[in-house]
Design a protein around this motif. Structure first.
Motif, PDB file in Angstrom:
ATOM      1  N   TYR A 199      45.472  35.704  37.462  1.00  0.00           N
ATOM      2  CA  TYR A 199      44.615  35.102  36.428  1.00  0.00           C
ATOM      3  C   TYR A 199      44.723  35.774  35.063  1.00  0.00           C
ATOM      4  CZ  TYR A 199      42.402  33.047  40.529  1.00  0.00           C
ATOM      5  OH  TYR A 199      42.169  32.360  41.684  1.00  0.00           O
ATOM      6  N   GLY A 200      45.307  36.975  35.038  1.00  0.00           N
ATOM      7  CA  GLY A 200      45.295  37.738  33.788  1.00  0.00           C
ATOM      8  C   GLY A 200      46.652  37.813  33.120  1.00  0.00           C
ATOM      9  N   SER A 201      47.546  36.872  33.449  1.00  0.00           N
ATOM     10  CA  SER A 201      48.902  36.908  32.892  1.00  0.00           C
ATOM     11  C   SER A 201      49.217  35.627  32.149  1.00  0.00           C
ATOM     12  CB  SER A 201      49.916  37.102  34.028  1.00  0.00           C
ATOM     13  OG  SER A 201      49.473  38.043  34.964  1.00  0.00           O
ATOM     14  N   GLY A 202      48.180  34.923  31.692  1.00  0.00           N
ATOM     15  CA  GLY A 202      48.412  33.631  31.038  1.00  0.00           C
ATOM     16  C   GLY A 202      48.760  32.559  32.047  1.00  0.00           C
ATOM     17  N   LEU A 203      48.503  32.831  33.322  1.00  0.00           N
ATOM     18  CA  LEU A 203      48.784  31.881  34.397  1.00  0.00           C
ATOM     19  C   LEU A 203      47.482  31.583  35.128  1.00  0.00           C
ATOM     20  CD1 LEU A 203      51.900  33.685  35.933  1.00  0.00           C
ATOM     21  CD2 LEU A 203      51.939  31.663  34.445  1.00  0.00           C
ATOM     22  N   ALA A 204      47.484  30.494  35.876  1.00  0.00           N
ATOM     23  CA  ALA A 204      46.377  30.212  36.783  1.00  0.00           C
ATOM     24  C   ALA A 204      46.935  29.400  37.936  1.00  0.00           C
ATOM     25  CB  ALA A 204      45.270  29.434  36.059  1.00  0.00           C
ATOM     26  N   PRO A 205      46.354  29.546  39.100  1.00  0.00           N
ATOM     27  CA  PRO A 205      46.840  28.760  40.247  1.00  0.00           C
ATOM     28  C   PRO A 205      46.750  27.269  39.929  1.00  0.00           C
ATOM     29  CG  PRO A 205      45.301  30.449  40.949  1.00  0.00           C
ATOM     30  CD  PRO A 205      45.239  30.416  39.463  1.00  0.00           C
ATOM     31  N   VAL A 206      47.768  26.504  40.340  1.00  0.00           N
ATOM     32  CA  VAL A 206      47.798  25.084  39.981  1.00  0.00           C
ATOM     33  C   VAL A 206      46.670  24.314  40.678  1.00  0.00           C
ATOM     34  CG1 VAL A 206      49.569  24.481  41.699  1.00  0.00           C
ATOM     35  CG2 VAL A 206      49.319  23.095  39.614  1.00  0.00           C
ATOM     36  N   ASP A 207      46.370  24.685  41.893  1.00  0.00           N
ATOM     37  CA  ASP A 207      45.182  24.140  42.556  1.00  0.00           C
ATOM     38  C   ASP A 207      44.180  25.273  42.589  1.00  0.00           C
ATOM     39  OD1 ASP A 207      46.267  21.595  43.215  1.00  0.00           O
ATOM     40  OD2 ASP A 207      47.514  22.639  44.689  1.00  0.00           O
ATOM     41  N   SER A 215      34.236  35.647  36.060  1.00  0.00           N
ATOM     42  CA  SER A 215      35.685  35.759  35.874  1.00  0.00           C
ATOM     43  C   SER A 215      36.382  36.239  37.142  1.00  0.00           C
ATOM     44  CB  SER A 215      35.960  36.754  34.749  1.00  0.00           C
ATOM     45  OG  SER A 215      37.327  37.054  34.693  1.00  0.00           O
ATOM     46  N   PRO A 216      37.545  35.658  37.470  1.00  0.00           N
ATOM     47  CA  PRO A 216      38.316  36.151  38.629  1.00  0.00           C
ATOM     48  C   PRO A 216      38.971  37.511  38.351  1.00  0.00           C
ATOM     49  CG  PRO A 216      39.541  34.442  37.491  1.00  0.00           C
ATOM     50  CD  PRO A 216      38.191  34.513  36.831  1.00  0.00           C
ATOM     51  N   ILE A 217      39.032  37.896  37.066  1.00  0.00           N
ATOM     52  CA  ILE A 217      39.516  39.249  36.762  1.00  0.00           C
ATOM     53  C   ILE A 217      38.331  40.176  36.950  1.00  0.00           C
ATOM     54  CG2 ILE A 217      40.298  40.788  34.906  1.00  0.00           C
ATOM     55  CD1 ILE A 217      41.724  38.434  33.698  1.00  0.00           C
ATOM     56  N   PHE A 218      38.487  41.178  37.792  1.00  0.00           N
ATOM     57  CA  PHE A 218      37.312  42.046  37.985  1.00  0.00           C
ATOM     58  C   PHE A 218      37.533  43.461  37.485  1.00  0.00           C
ATOM     59  CE2 PHE A 218      38.085  44.485  41.933  1.00  0.00           C
ATOM     60  CZ  PHE A 218      39.282  43.892  42.324  1.00  0.00           C
ATOM     61  N   MET A 246      35.240  41.909  20.014  1.00  0.00           N
ATOM     62  CA  MET A 246      35.745  40.898  20.943  1.00  0.00           C
ATOM     63  C   MET A 246      34.822  40.843  22.156  1.00  0.00           C
ATOM     64  SD  MET A 246      38.616  40.074  19.364  1.00  0.00           S
ATOM     65  CE  MET A 246      39.613  39.160  20.535  1.00  0.00           C
ATOM     66  N   LYS A 247      34.769  39.667  22.780  1.00  0.00           N
ATOM     67  CA  LYS A 247      34.014  39.581  24.035  1.00  0.00           C
ATOM     68  C   LYS A 247      34.987  39.672  25.209  1.00  0.00           C
ATOM     69  CE  LYS A 247      34.083  34.563  24.650  1.00  0.00           C
ATOM     70  NZ  LYS A 247      33.327  33.307  24.623  1.00  0.00           N
ATOM     71  N   TYR A 248      34.538  40.140  26.348  1.00  0.00           N
ATOM     72  CA  TYR A 248      35.312  40.083  27.581  1.00  0.00           C
ATOM     73  C   TYR A 248      35.165  38.660  28.115  1.00  0.00           C
ATOM     74  CZ  TYR A 248      35.668  45.186  27.621  1.00  0.00           C
ATOM     75  OH  TYR A 248      35.941  46.494  27.314  1.00  0.00           O
ATOM     76  N   ALA A 249      36.307  37.958  28.237  1.00  0.00           N
ATOM     77  CA  ALA A 249      36.252  36.533  28.552  1.00  0.00           C
ATOM     78  C   ALA A 249      36.778  36.223  29.947  1.00  0.00           C
ATOM     79  CB  ALA A 249      37.068  35.758  27.520  1.00  0.00           C
ATOM     80  N   ASN A 250      36.218  35.173  30.523  1.00  0.00           N
ATOM     81  CA  ASN A 250      36.747  34.585  31.745  1.00  0.00           C
ATOM     82  C   ASN A 250      37.969  33.759  31.347  1.00  0.00           C
ATOM     83  OD1 ASN A 250      37.289  32.819  33.862  1.00  0.00           O
ATOM     84  ND2 ASN A 250      35.123  32.527  34.388  1.00  0.00           N
TER      85      ASN A 250
END
Ligand code: GTQ
Length: 350
Positions: A199-207, A215-218, A246-250
């Motif tokens: 989730y933290g690499s500019g990617l997200a699971p397609v489904d 946030s899924p980044i913990f 800056m805010k910590y974003a989901n």
């Protein structure tokens, strides 16, 4: 008092007595305390100097084990909110200590938590089947009802600042909590770093069935955050009140990382003299790097590394750094205030 006033006041008092038995009370006697023309918080500005409290936090390690305490934490209690375990009206904060070799057992609760690491680099938190190492400046979050346990594999104590929405959940009478079965450790089906990769690499699971309230980044690692600030700094037009904030974003929604608590990181360039600012979210600040002062009316709060301070709702303040860049972490209930359309801010002393 005129005769009419006297008799109407007498009539009122006996009327209040009469309705009290029926659990009724008159609004007009309390209206001005209920619907305020502007925020007036019992929370007061206060700083906890790390140098001053560090020895007490470590001494707590001699007083009680994590086994006994479940979580060994010294609560930062606002002097205006004595006996309530609150740093602001809506938020709880505390200093948690994990000594080498210790674990703090697995449990879950409906309260959302954040940890901001102040000292040590060998502790870990496991959240919902993934473990993360906690380094200084890392922001680690735990979603409502997520299983979590902590430990320390190294040879130095780890101290972090906990921030939880305990008072909010308390207010709503929505607290549930439970230990993990037989107090065992949770299984680790996911390798360390999985959530950042996914989730933290500019990617997200397609489904993507992920619950996006939190946030899924913990673990928002400080090395990444600090690098980002340094790069942005090159091209920054400083905000007059906040420097670079800056805010910590989901990453899935762009919203705050947690549904109730908003977390922020800000850089004040060397010699920054901030303009006056206030907002409706009472805020807890932690100096991560550098030193400076925050001016609150006629009070000066001088801060340096790892000092924690709180500014109440709608109290005007301005941040100033001394002769090096300063980095400040902060958190507040802005996330939930904005969802309810309640949040307001005001700049330059207007
Ligand atoms: O680490 O789970 O400061 O449950 C207060 C309550 C920390 C935790 C606190 C908690 C925790």
């Amino acid at each position: 008092m005129s005769e009419t006033n006297y008799s109407s006041s007498y009539k009122r008092t006996s009327f209040y007595k009469q309705i009290e038995k029926k659990s009724l009370t008159p609004l007009w006697e309390v209206m001005q305390d209920l619907v305020l023309p502007k925020p007036s918080s019992p929370c007061i500005p206060k700083i906890w100097k790390y140098d001053d409290i560090r020895k007490d936090i470590l001494e707590a390690g001699d007083i009680i084990s994590t086994e006994e305490a479940e979580r060994r934490v010294l609560i930062l209690e606002n002097p205006g909110l004595l006996g309530t375990s609150r740093i602001t009206r809506s938020l709880y904060a505390g200093m948690q200590l994990i000594l080498p070799g210790e674990t703090a057992r697995n449990h879950r609760h409906t309260q959302t938590a954040l940890r901001f690491v102040l000292e040590g680099s060998s502790a870990y938190t496991t959240v919902d089947g993934e473990r993360t190492t906690m380094k200084r400046g890392d922001l680690v979050i735990t979603p409502s009802w997520g299983w979590h346990e902590h430990g320390n594999d190294g040879d130095h104590p780890t101290i972090w600042l906990d921030g939880l929405d305990i008072p909010l959940v308390q207010f709503l009478d929505a607290s549930f909590a439970e230990p993990y079965e037989d107090n065992t450790n949770q299984p680790l089906p996911k390798p360390e770093g999985d959530s950042i990769a996914r989730y933290g690499s500019g990617l997200a699971p397609v489904d993507n069935p992920f619950d996006t309230l939190t946030s899924p980044i913990f673990n928002y690692s400080y090395s990444e955050t600090r690098d980002a600030l340094e790069k942005m700094k090159r091209n920054e037009k400083w905000d007059a009140c906040h420097g670079l904030k800056m805010k910590y974003a989901n990453p899935l929604t762009g919203d705050y990382a947690m549904p109730t608590i908003a977390a922020f990181i800000q850089l004040l360039p060397s010699g920054f003299m901030g303009q006056k600012y206030r907002s409706t979210d009472s805020t807890v600040f932690v100096c991560v790097e550098g030193e400076g002062k925050t001016i609150v009316n006629d009070l000066e709060i001088n801060w340096t590394k790892n000092d924690t301070f709180v500014i109440p709702s709608w109290v005007q303040h301005s941040h100033n750094s001394y002769n090096s860049d300063a980095v400040i972490f902060s958190f507040s209930d802005r996330a939930i205030q904005q969802k309810c359309g309640l949040w307001r801010e005001n700049r330059y002393g207007n």
